[in-house]
Write a protein that holds these residues in place. Sequence first.
Motif, PDB file in Angstrom:
ATOM      1  N   CYS A 103       0.922  -1.035  -0.150  1.00  0.00           N
ATOM      2  CA  CYS A 103      -0.033   0.081  -0.147  1.00  0.00           C
ATOM      3  C   CYS A 103       0.788   1.234   0.165  1.00  0.00           C
ATOM      4  O   CYS A 103       1.761   1.178   0.887  1.00  0.00           O
ATOM      5  N   VAL A 104       0.698   2.099  -0.732  1.00  0.00           N
ATOM      6  CA  VAL A 104       1.162   3.405  -0.856  1.00  0.00           C
ATOM      7  C   VAL A 104       0.404   4.486  -0.605  1.00  0.00           C
ATOM      8  O   VAL A 104      -0.951   4.313  -0.451  1.00  0.00           O
ATOM      9  N   THR A 105       0.850   5.666   0.132  1.00  0.00           N
ATOM     10  CA  THR A 105       0.318   6.805   0.323  1.00  0.00           C
ATOM     11  C   THR A 105      -0.818   7.367  -0.686  1.00  0.00           C
ATOM     12  O   THR A 105      -0.385   7.541  -1.792  1.00  0.00           O
ATOM     13  N   GLY A 106      -1.976   7.118  -0.267  1.00  0.00           N
ATOM     14  CA  GLY A 106      -3.063   7.551  -0.974  1.00  0.00           C
ATOM     15  C   GLY A 106      -3.584   6.699  -2.129  1.00  0.00           C
ATOM     16  O   GLY A 106      -4.543   7.027  -2.941  1.00  0.00           O
ATOM     17  N   GLY A 107      -2.980   5.418  -2.021  1.00  0.00           N
ATOM     18  CA  GLY A 107      -3.191   4.439  -2.886  1.00  0.00           C
ATOM     19  C   GLY A 107      -4.261   3.370  -2.291  1.00  0.00           C
ATOM     20  O   GLY A 107      -4.241   3.256  -1.054  1.00  0.00           O
ATOM     21  N   ASP A 108      -4.939   2.568  -2.663  1.00  0.00           N
ATOM     22  CA  ASP A 108      -5.608   1.125  -2.350  1.00  0.00           C
ATOM     23  C   ASP A 108      -4.630   0.088  -2.419  1.00  0.00           C
ATOM     24  O   ASP A 108      -3.620  -0.025  -2.869  1.00  0.00           O
ATOM     25  N   PRO A 109      -4.962  -0.524  -0.950  1.00  0.00           N
ATOM     26  CA  PRO A 109      -4.080  -1.660  -0.786  1.00  0.00           C
ATOM     27  C   PRO A 109      -4.158  -2.849  -1.762  1.00  0.00           C
ATOM     28  O   PRO A 109      -5.226  -2.988  -2.273  1.00  0.00           O
ATOM     29  N   VAL A 110      -3.232  -3.384  -2.238  1.00  0.00           N
ATOM     30  CA  VAL A 110      -3.156  -4.423  -3.013  1.00  0.00           C
ATOM     31  C   VAL A 110      -2.650  -5.717  -2.500  1.00  0.00           C
ATOM     32  O   VAL A 110      -1.337  -5.810  -1.835  1.00  0.00           O
TER      33      VAL A 110
ATOM     34  N   ALA B  48       3.288   5.011 -10.806  1.00  0.00           N
ATOM     35  CA  ALA B  48       3.761   5.813 -12.031  1.00  0.00           C
ATOM     36  C   ALA B  48       2.368   6.607 -12.445  1.00  0.00           C
ATOM     37  O   ALA B  48       1.406   6.156 -12.895  1.00  0.00           O
ATOM     38  N   GLU B  49       2.512   8.107 -11.975  1.00  0.00           N
ATOM     39  CA  GLU B  49       1.600   9.005 -12.084  1.00  0.00           C
ATOM     40  C   GLU B  49       0.262   8.457 -11.280  1.00  0.00           C
ATOM     41  O   GLU B  49       0.256   8.614 -10.094  1.00  0.00           O
ATOM     42  N   THR B  50      -0.667   8.080 -11.962  1.00  0.00           N
ATOM     43  CA  THR B  50      -2.092   7.686 -11.431  1.00  0.00           C
ATOM     44  C   THR B  50      -2.172   6.202 -11.326  1.00  0.00           C
ATOM     45  O   THR B  50      -3.087   5.609 -10.884  1.00  0.00           O
ATOM     46  N   GLN B  51      -1.207   5.439 -11.851  1.00  0.00           N
ATOM     47  CA  GLN B  51      -1.309   3.913 -12.151  1.00  0.00           C
ATOM     48  C   GLN B  51      -0.289   3.288 -11.110  1.00  0.00           C
ATOM     49  O   GLN B  51       0.763   3.682 -10.805  1.00  0.00           O
ATOM     50  N   GLN B  52      -0.960   2.302 -10.691  1.00  0.00           N
ATOM     51  CA  GLN B  52      -0.068   1.507  -9.622  1.00  0.00           C
ATOM     52  C   GLN B  52       0.352   0.178 -10.470  1.00  0.00           C
ATOM     53  O   GLN B  52      -0.311  -0.591 -11.246  1.00  0.00           O
ATOM     54  N   PHE B  53       1.694  -0.137  -9.886  1.00  0.00           N
ATOM     55  CA  PHE B  53       2.365  -1.421 -10.583  1.00  0.00           C
ATOM     56  C   PHE B  53       2.722  -2.129  -9.259  1.00  0.00           C
ATOM     57  O   PHE B  53       3.749  -1.852  -8.825  1.00  0.00           O
ATOM     58  N   VAL B  54       2.544  -3.725  -9.441  1.00  0.00           N
ATOM     59  CA  VAL B  54       3.244  -4.321  -8.450  1.00  0.00           C
ATOM     60  C   VAL B  54       4.486  -5.106  -9.238  1.00  0.00           C
ATOM     61  O   VAL B  54       4.163  -5.814 -10.214  1.00  0.00           O
TER      62      VAL B  54
END
Length: 719
Positions: A116-123, A163-169
């Motif tokens: 989980c990153v700040t401001g993001g949804d847990p993955v 990356a900008e507004t996209q999350q990458f695992v």
Amino acid sequence: MAVLYEAYTLCRLSPSQNLTSSSIQGVEVERDNDHVIVTDSFRSVTLYKVSDQKPLGSWTVKQGNCLTCPAVYNTHSKEYVTVTDNKVIRIWKEDDVLLDKTFKATVSSAIWRIHCVTGGDPVVLFQRGAVRLLDSLLSAPQQTVEEVLAPDETIRWSTIIVAETQQFVVFTTEKKGEHFLYLQKLKPNTLQRYQLDQEDSGLSPLSLSASYRDKLIHLLHLYPNGHVYQSVISVWSQGADEESQTLILPRNLRLALSVDEGQLEAAAALLLDEAHIAVVGVPHPSAGTDKDYLCIWNINFQTLQAGKEIAGKIFGQLWCYSNKLFIPHGKTLSVVPYGCTKSSLASALGKLRRSGMQEYRSLVSVPSWNSILHEEKTQPSRTTETWKLRNARKSQMSPTLTVEQILELIKTAPVEEVEKQVEGLLSRAETQDMNESLGQLASSLVSRSLADNGFYSTTMLAQLVHTQSLCHSVCPDLVQLALEKNDYFLCQLCLQFFPDIPEEVTCTCLKAFISMPDNDAEKVNLEPDSISFMETLTSREHGQVGLQNGFNSTSSEHHSDVTMTRADEENETPREQSCPVVLQRAVLLNEILQTAYSDDLLLPHLKNLSSQHVILFLQYLHFLYLKYNQDTFPQSHGFRSPSLMQIMDWVCLLLDAHFTVLVMTPEANGLLLNLHSYIKSQVRLFSELGKVEGSLQKLKDMRIKQDMGQYSIDVIELF
């Protein structure tokens, strides 16, 4: 250039008996960079405030359960998430006490990590390579989870990149000695597989880290033979036809660290920025085979920038948040602040202009790239121009020596000859950022000055300090030398420019300043700006006192709390109180007030001060407090001066260290009563500010009603 500052302990550890691994699974950032969550390898999760070095909360699972995933913090819901026994997801809030009574859900497949990153949804990343958003997983916990990896393929490392507004695992796997990297993109759901190049000796990566910049993912991998590689992955170039094939991930050798005999067993490397990496558990170049070091390397110029010995066994774990490195070693989790300046050709050639107060205090005026490339006209000050012309003439009169030649010259030459050569070296623009060389020069000069009483030059040492290439760690005996020579101007410069002065040295300086005879203090030459501030503070034109910061010295409450002696009543009122120390001593005490410290480390050394010195220092702090609370005092001035909060902090520190002695000292009774009143006023001020803050927050949280009609009245009560 990079620097490592003084480390401090965040918490104690309970490693396994054989000390093969630490007791920490992970350190994750919480609501901000000053709060972290530490998950141990057993049963507990603890929230720490880093700056205060204290726990704010701790949660433990019951006997028989085991934490199998580092806890993370969901900034949207303000909840903590972790996994127990591989399949049980647990979610709780900060005010929850028992984890057994909080939400939990059992899933159908074993979980590797929750990211989980700040401001993001847990993955959620499952052990077989599947990825799910936590919310979608909790909507149906027993949903079928696909197997992405081959049966004999195992995850070794994972992280999440924004990356900008996209999350990458991003995660790596191992299969029969071969290593693969997976890049899982969310929304839309796409997966790309890469194969990592193998080392000739078939070694597996010992440590991996990843960062995102310039629309590229930069992957850093450290191998047991000391080789550090970097791979670059584009996150936007994936096509639909590429998803089904495995690509070879190219890599570049960025650093070949010497490991001497054998191979690394517990080491880690982290990307700090585009030019610097932090490495722990790798031998220091000048320390032989000793691996208990934390180092910062510049991978662009292949140079060691900073190094610090770490006591105790290194476990090969390293985390970084907000210019702070978190390192478990021995039975301790330490925090090591660091700083990295921008790496560029301009800084390497000494053409990079320094900003702010550092530029203002610089002795040498360094031209910018614009003035060099476009021939911009500049108007240097007369002082700077004269200084440069004088050094230019000296350079023309005698050939300048290299750093190695000057180091040899320092051993035997008279001080005048060494001073001339050092000035010639500093006048050359290309040496402005030779930090390591200047550190060697300063150390050699200090060593000879301590051994030879006839060899000392305050001008030469002051110029080296002004280059801002030195710190206490580089030249630890410089402050001691300045105190032995009664060179208080050099002491002042060290206190201003050295960010890592230990608390023991700070207290040594304080004792020297406060015990200095007034006659000697009046002869000391100090920095003009600091003198000007004290002259402004003590001038008669700032003689009126008003209500400010919640305190009025003429209020009835103040007079009821404080009993003044007859001499005080006849000679002066609090608003006319004179400075209890001479001006030069006050300037030096101001530098002490502005020096960085840790309460726990400073208090034992403060107890070594005598009661008379403590009383005098408290009287000066009392004087500063009164001056700062005058309506006519210039709160926003351009001088280097202590803040009101620093003054109050030092009052509390001195009272904590010497309260019993002060209570038993008759001369301190009136002063203690005064200080008690002032501290009460500050407590009252902050209490009122807290009420105002609460009221404003309440107003902010209020939602405007939509169906007000044509006319309405809202009554807002502020308590």
